[in-house]
Design a protein around this motif. Structure first.
Motif, PDB file in Angstrom:
ATOM      1  N   ARG A 110       0.832  -1.216   0.000  1.00 31.46           N
ATOM      2  CA  ARG A 110       0.000   0.000   0.000  1.00 31.46           C
ATOM      3  C   ARG A 110       0.860   1.257   0.000  1.00 31.46           C
ATOM      4  O   ARG A 110       0.411   2.322  -0.448  1.00 31.46           O
ATOM      5  CB  ARG A 110      -0.934  -0.004   1.212  1.00 31.46           C
TER       6      ARG A 110
ATOM      7  N   SER B 208      -7.078   2.272  -9.834  1.00 29.31           N
ATOM      8  CA  SER B 208      -7.757   1.722  -8.653  1.00 29.31           C
ATOM      9  C   SER B 208      -8.588   2.796  -7.947  1.00 29.31           C
ATOM     10  O   SER B 208      -9.630   2.508  -7.352  1.00 29.31           O
ATOM     11  CB  SER B 208      -6.729   1.139  -7.674  1.00 29.31           C
TER      12      SER B 208
ATOM     13  N   ASP C 240      -5.845  -8.701  -2.439  1.00 30.39           N
ATOM     14  CA  ASP C 240      -6.995  -8.339  -1.603  1.00 30.39           C
ATOM     15  C   ASP C 240      -7.613  -7.002  -1.973  1.00 30.39           C
ATOM     16  O   ASP C 240      -8.679  -6.659  -1.458  1.00 30.39           O
ATOM     17  CB  ASP C 240      -6.580  -8.330  -0.125  1.00 30.39           C
ATOM     18  N   THR C 241      -6.973  -6.215  -2.850  1.00 29.68           N
ATOM     19  CA  THR C 241      -7.521  -4.919  -3.255  1.00 29.68           C
ATOM     20  C   THR C 241      -7.396  -4.745  -4.770  1.00 29.68           C
ATOM     21  O   THR C 241      -6.609  -5.434  -5.430  1.00 29.68           O
ATOM     22  CB  THR C 241      -6.772  -3.752  -2.578  1.00 29.68           C
TER      23      THR C 241
END
Length: 397
Positions: free
Chosen positions: A72, A136, A312-313
């Motif tokens: 991240r 995203s 997961d994202t």
């Protein structure tokens, strides 16, 4: 050493593929080093072997360190690094370095350590992370073309414009990879068609300017045009020397190859340890060796897709594809050039070819992919603990 292996996270098969490619690379690089040592009049082939070893060691150190960083953080880092990349590209373009009379303004010299660094390769990785971050961010949102110009396309085209004069092939591949990533991210096709059209028009405009003012960018546009013309003509000219020697090497290898270190064409083929190393590999290890190497890259592609699907994202999914697909794409282009399925581009074979920047940036990209994979492992471990109350109790005690 055991502690390091215990601390390795992420997809173990990607680690294994990268390690196997790196270990194998010593054989063709050391074989081709005999020609480099002769040309350089040093006569010392071991120095090239040692240099390649140091590049790989630093590359895997980068991979290990990066894969420990939560992915991240790359979202914010990409915003910070885009201005840094633009400054580095401007410096690289202005310095006008030449090597033996040839334009080599793709590199800058790193102070103190006396090493060269290809800024466009670093820009490639940063730009793909930047695009993944933006896509995203707008996922599942309605966005107009006008709203995406400033935050997305202006940085992309600035990077491409600064790379284009000295490195057309890298700029073209970057543009193609960005288009592919934004398409996978759900960017409207009608807007994407406008961007592709704009890119083509901008390229034609650039070529016309370069032709009108040849002193501004000597030799570069003529080099691109001659490579494309020679490829399309299919004739054998003096400009086809490299590709002809590569084809001779491949033909000499046959099915099983002439054996490790026994290549003849390495003595005649320029860039035998970098751009055309695949031809030397096929000559020494035959069609079997070349095919097995291709399987490894396709295996890597398969693992990249798996890691992307398990992320997961949305950012994690696009990040893995953004930095992972160019590695495999570059490998396939390198192989295609060696067998004359593609014009000469100057793209190296990832983790195989000699050259520090290529190895380091490939390892950086793989480290980012492994960081995404490691996060998925952490989530899975946490879910397993939640499903097992006895394990939670034992840790508490």
């Amino acid at each position: 050493m055991k502690g390091i292996f215990n601390n390795i996270k992420g997809d173990r098969l990607i680690w294994a593929i990268a390690a196997l490619l790196a270990i194998f690379s010593f054989l063709p690089v050391y074989s081709a080093a005999s020609n480099l040592a002769y040309v350089g009049e040093s006569g010392n082939t071991f120095s090239f072997f040692l240099k390649h070893l140091m590049h790989l060691f630093l590359g895997f150190t980068i991979m290990y360190g990066v894969h420990k960083i939560p992915y991240r953080y790359f979202r914010g880092l990409s915003i910070v690094l885009i201005p840094v990349v633009l400054v580095l590209l401007v410096i690289t373009m202005l310095q006008g370095t030449t090597i033996e009379g040839a334009n080599a303004s793709r590199w800058i010299q790193i102070p103190l350590v006396n090493m060269s660094f290809q800024t466009s390769t670093f820009a490639f990785v940063v730009l793909m992370v930047f695009v993944a971050r933006y896509m995203s961010k707008i996922k599942d949102k309605e966005i107009t073309f006008k709203e995406s110009i400033l935050p997305l396309w202006i940085p992309v085209f600035l990077v491409l414009i600064l790379i284009l004069p000295a490195n057309f092939s890298t700029a073209a591949i970057m543009f193609l990879m960005v288009v592919m990533l934004v398409f996978l991210g759900g960017y409207p096709i009608k807007y994407l068609a406008v961007i592709i059209g704009t890119g083509i028009v901008a390229l034609l405009f650039f070529v016309l300017i370069a032709k009108a003012f040849p002193d501004v960018m000597p030799n570069r546009v003529d080099t691109w045009m001659s490579r494309i013309e020679n490829f399309s003509d299919g004739g054998d000219t003096e400009a086809d020397y490299q590709i002809e020697k590569a084809k001779i090497a491949i033909a000499s290898g046959g099915i099983q190859g002439v054996g490790p270190g026994k290549s003849i064409q390495k003595n005649f083929l320029p860039q035998s340890s970098s751009d055309f190393i695949y031809a030397i590999i096929v000559e020494e290890y035959g069609l079997i060796g070349g095919f097995v190497l291709m399987i490894f890259y396709l295996w890597l592609l398969f693992r990249i897709v798996i890691v992307s699907q398990k992320a997961d994202t949305i950012f994690g999914k696009l990040l893995v594809l953004g930095v992972g697909l160019p590695i495999v794409f570059q490998a396939l282009i390198n192989m295609a050039v060696a067998v004359e399925l593609f014009p000469v581009t100057g793209q190296t074979l990832p983790l195989i070819s000699s050259g520090g920047t290529s190895i380091w940036m490939t390892c950086l990209a793989l480290g980012i992919i492994l960081s995404v994979s490691a996060k998925r492992e952490e989530i899975k471990e946490q879910e397993d603990k939640e499903d097992n109350p006895l394990e939670i109790l034992s840790e508490a005690l």
